[in-house]
Design an enzyme around this catalytic site. Structure first.
Site, PDB file in Angstrom:
ATOM      1  N   GLY A 258       0.815  -1.205   0.000  1.00  0.00           N
ATOM      2  CA  GLY A 258       0.000   0.000   0.000  1.00  0.00           C
ATOM      3  C   GLY A 258       0.845   1.249   0.000  1.00  0.00           C
ATOM      4  N   GLU A 295       1.903   5.813   7.661  1.00  0.00           N
ATOM      5  CA  GLU A 295       3.297   5.994   7.235  1.00  0.00           C
ATOM      6  C   GLU A 295       3.984   7.123   7.998  1.00  0.00           C
ATOM      7  OE1 GLU A 295       4.409   3.614   5.508  1.00  0.00           O
ATOM      8  OE2 GLU A 295       2.400   2.832   5.080  1.00  0.00           O
TER       9      GLU A 295
END
Length: 832
Positions: A258, A295
């Site tokens: 992803g 992230e």
């Protein structure tokens, strides 16, 4: 690997050739040997080594040529030193490599840019693919500072972890780009890329930049704004400033995962960063924000403090998963993000961890640990869910203070699980170490069985699994119970259950009780006294239980059905209490369980399951409507789309007639609301003909938006007529790029109309599918073996045995899938 050699800096020079898909490299390693060494062993894969040179301490003395050998099987480069060295030394390695097309190492991604190159090139190094771009000590604990320069064609842009320090034009027309030194970090976090990039800087925080292909700049605004907010949240919550001068969010067309948290240069699948109004759905918006937050949380958990071995990978991924949702909730409290967390993470983890083929969050295996279809639900989803359980137990203030202490203590260093436990224990004064060790180092989780006797609850715990077990495992469980009284009042108490059995005293006049209120505990509950279950069912029906608890009641019950402790009829009876349910979490879960049961069962019980599912769908749609409304909640839009998709797959004409009208409008060039686009495409495939297939393919091939392309290719797996479905799957294998090729295949595995055709098709087309990225091929295996493979379990097992002999790397996913096949077969047999 020489653990007595400490890398200090890597100076890299990379010269990519996007025409020949090759690159030349030079790696200059400055390191320190703690004891005399005669050889230096580096990780090295798919590189042609041309020269190795050892620098000496003598002033102006030229470097000395070194003999070397490469072992491709061990992915190792051994440099023979002319004499033993100790202390500081410098090793230079000159080499070449290929810019591959496998989405690992230094790889190429096909692009479509007017007048520009046909490819860009980027890196993806986690867990152990930095060695495909330069020889190195490719281990998370072997941190170093990196300096990088790239020689690239004029007109292209180079991106790396840090900002550009200098840029010069060379006599041959190329550019020399030199980047600032990185912080001390692990090899897997290094990033570099080259292509015709546009860079868009945030107006409020210039550290935040979005990097994309030409013409996509406007699509980065949504993600760029949320990236700025998430960065601010991280700096405040962790009380440590982000240490780099910039943070790039980079859209990459071809990407297996992803996203990837490269320090200062985060890469994303296009659909997880780019936002297109009118095309990106509300669910897509939630996903973009959650992945960006995930992230950015890594910039602290993983980048600043790194696991000292891959067995501690959960210290990266569990925290990023948990804070990925927490950051979104902070800025979008109306999105009911914790309902989405429980649905997508906790529910997934409970189902995955209920297999015998499971393992602990802190995985054994050290360097062999990798993120796969088998491991990800444990590392990410279970780990994040256990952190939610921990924060609920020690309290948010202790949780935050403990994490700050942990991060500050190990800044720029590496840590193991016990370092985290010790930090949390020290700050909170609570016995965190024992509890977390119980949950992180043991596989599985308990089922809490509870039975009332007068004013006392007798409670016991044992390992929960879908298949029988004789385990004596015990967890330290923060057990919470809420009791409800005749006068409508309630009371909640918590105890630490560290034994197989315990007793809980009930307040006088208690008429019902709910174990695990708020569903923060990671366990199932079995109410052995049916009267209490009936009371809870009534509370579900009246809405007097919160949505989280309404989810928990039915989710626990369905797990018990799958394990054989209860019949499907019990679950269907409880489902009747949800007839007025419209909250996302309980109804989304209930609908998915009913749909799964419908796929597995046959005969009268299958018919009844389908009828219950359709009645719930009808009732919910009657309330929320079958078309999006501008001011509705995020979760309402997500719920509607799911219900419409399942109604279409179940063949519910009362629902799909309206979707078919929308699909005909789509075929005529009309627009479809983004929040039901998936449902309309699914319905179009279910009732569609060759013209429908052609229209979907045309739109897919013409669409410039990855979010839309993914929705379209997934819908290709929903054709009801086998000849059309076979054509659609053949198109996917031939024409759909590797990054999303798995999607129509996985969708087909859950297509109720595919019948007995799919497993023979899977066998016949195995060779074509094995060219996919390993992680993505695993997803196909995990969908087909327990689903279509159920039509003939013995044939499926025999096939998987042969496949394992041919592909030993599939060991984990095959074991996982075959156990799921056994669970499904057992449930089908019990209900026949």
């Amino acid at each position: 690997m020489n653990f007595f050699i400490t890398p200090d800096t890597y100076a890299l020079t990379i010269e990519p050739d996007l025409d020949r898909f090759t690159f030349a490299g030079q790696m200059v390693l400055s390191a320190t040997a703690d004891q005399p060494v005669a050889t230096i062993d580096l990780d090295c894969a798919e590189l042609a080594i041309w020269r190795c040179l050892l620098g000496t301490d003598e002033k102006d003395a030229p470097p000395v040529e070194c003999a070397f050998c490469v072992d491709p099987a061990k992915e190792a480069l051994t440099v023979q030193l002319p004499e033993t060295v100790s202390g500081s030394f410098v090793l230079t390695v000159e080499y070449t490599g290929r810019i591959n097309d496998r989405m690992a190492g230094f790889y190429r991604s096909r692009i479509h840019v007017d007048g520009g190159p046909s490819h860009m090139a980027v890196t993806q190094f986690q867990e152990s693919d930095a060695r495909r771009a330069f020889p190195c000590f490719d281990h998370p604990a072997r941190k170093a500072v990196f300096t990088l320069e790239m020689l690239i064609p004029k007109g292209l842009t180079a991106i790396a972890n840090t900002a550009v320090q200098s840029a010069d034009e060379l006599d041959d027309g190329r550019q020399r780009i030199v980047f600032e030194p990185t912080p001390k970090m692990s090899t897997y976090l290094l990033f570099f890329g080259v292509g015709p990039f546009e860079i868009h800087t945030d107006d409020v925080d210039p550290r935040v930049r979005a990097v994309c292909l030409p013409g996509m700049g406007e699509q980065t605004g949504f993600g760029r704004v949320f990236g700025r907010k998430a960065l601010a949240y991280g700096e405040e919550y962790y009380a440590i400033d982000y240490p780099l001068s910039k943070m790039d969010l980079i859209a990459v067309p071809d990407f297996a995962f992803g996203a990837m948290e490269n320090w200062g240069a985060i890469t994303f699948r296009e659909n997880l960063l780019l936002h297109v109004p009118g095309v990106t759905s509300r669910e897509g918006e939630s996903r973009i924000c959650e992945v960006i937050a995930h992230e950015i949380a890594h910039q602290w958990f993983g980048n600043l403090v790194t696991p000292e071995d891959w067995k501690y990978l959960w210290l990266n991924e569990s925290f990023a998963t948990y804070f990925g949702y927490g950051m979104v909730d902070h800025y979008h409290g109306d999105w009911e993000i914790w309902q989405q967390f429980v649905r997508s993470q906790t529910e997934t983890a409970l189902a995955r961890d209920a297999l015998h083929e499971t393992f602990a969050i802190e995985m054994p295996g050290g360097a062999a640990v990798a993120i796969t279809t088998s491991t990800a639900p444990i590392i990410y989803s279970k780990g994040g869910s256990v952190l939610r359980q921990l924060e609920a137990w020690i309290g948010p203030d202790h949780f935050k203070a403990g994490l700050r202490h942990y991060l500050k203590t190990y800044t720029y260093g590496s840590a193991a699980s016990h370092h985290l436990w010790e930090a949390l224990s020290e700050v909170s004064g609570m016995p965190v170490t024992g509890l977390m060790k119980s949950w992180v180092t043991q596989p599985g989780f308990p089922v809490i069985t509870v039975r009332r006797s007068g004013e006392t609850l007798a409670v016991s715990q044992r390992l929960f699994s879908y298949l029988p077990n004789d385990s004596a495992q015990v967890w330290i469980v923060p057990l919470t119970v809420t009791t409800y009284n005749q006068d409508g009042s309630s009371a909640t108490q918590t105890l630490i259950m560290d034994r197989p059995e315990a007793e809980i005293a009930l307040p006088p006049d208690s008429i019902a009780y709910k174990i695990n209120p708020g569903q923060t505990g990671f366990y199932h509950v079995h109410y052995a006294d049916t009267d209490n279950l009936d009371h809870l069912g009534t509370m579900v029906k009246t809405g007097s239980l919160p949505a989280m608890d309404r989810w928990g009641v039915q989710n626990d019950l369905y797990a018990l059905v799958k394990s054989g402790a209860l019949p499907v009829a019990t679950y269907l009876t409880m489902a009747g209490n949800y007839i007025n349910e419209t909250d996302y979490l309980p109804l989304s879960s209930l609908d998915s369980h009913l749909f799964e049961a419908y796929l597995l069962l046959e005969g009268e019980v299958r018919t009844r399951t389908g009828q219950v599912a359709e009645s719930l769908i009808h009732a919910a749609l009657a309330t929320v409507g079958d078309v999006p409304v501008a001011e509705e909640s995020q979760t309402t839009a997500m719920l509607r789309d799911q219900l419409l998709v399942h109604a279409a797959l179940l063949g519910n004409r009362a629902v799909t007639d309206g979707l078919d009208d929308q699909f005909r409008a789509f075929m005529g060039g009309g627009g479809i609301p983004a929040d039901i686009f998936r449902a309309v495409m699914t319905a179009g495939a279910v009732s569609g003909d060759q013209a429908a297939l052609d229209a979907m393919i045309r739109r897919y091939e013409a669409s410039p938006v990855e979010h839309e392309r993914m929705t379209l290719v997934a819908a290709l797996g929903s054709f009801r007529q086998w000849p059309l479905l076979e054509k659609a799957l053949d198109y996917a294998l031939e024409r759909v790029p590797d990054r999303i090729r798995f999607m129509p295949l996985v969708a087909a595995a859950g297509n109720p109309a595919a019948g007995e055709h799919l497993w023979p098709w899977f066998e016949d087309n195995l060779a074509r599918m094995q060219t996919m990225h390993p992680l993505l091929f695993e997803r196909v295996v995990a969908a087909f073996v327990p689903g279509p493979g159920l039509t003939d379990p013995e044939r499926t097992r025999a096939f998987c045995k042969t496949l394992l002999e041919q592909q030993p790397r599939l060991k984990d996913v095959l074991a996982l899938s075959l156990e799921r096949l056994a669970v499904n077969a057992a449930m089908k047999a019990r209900e026949k």
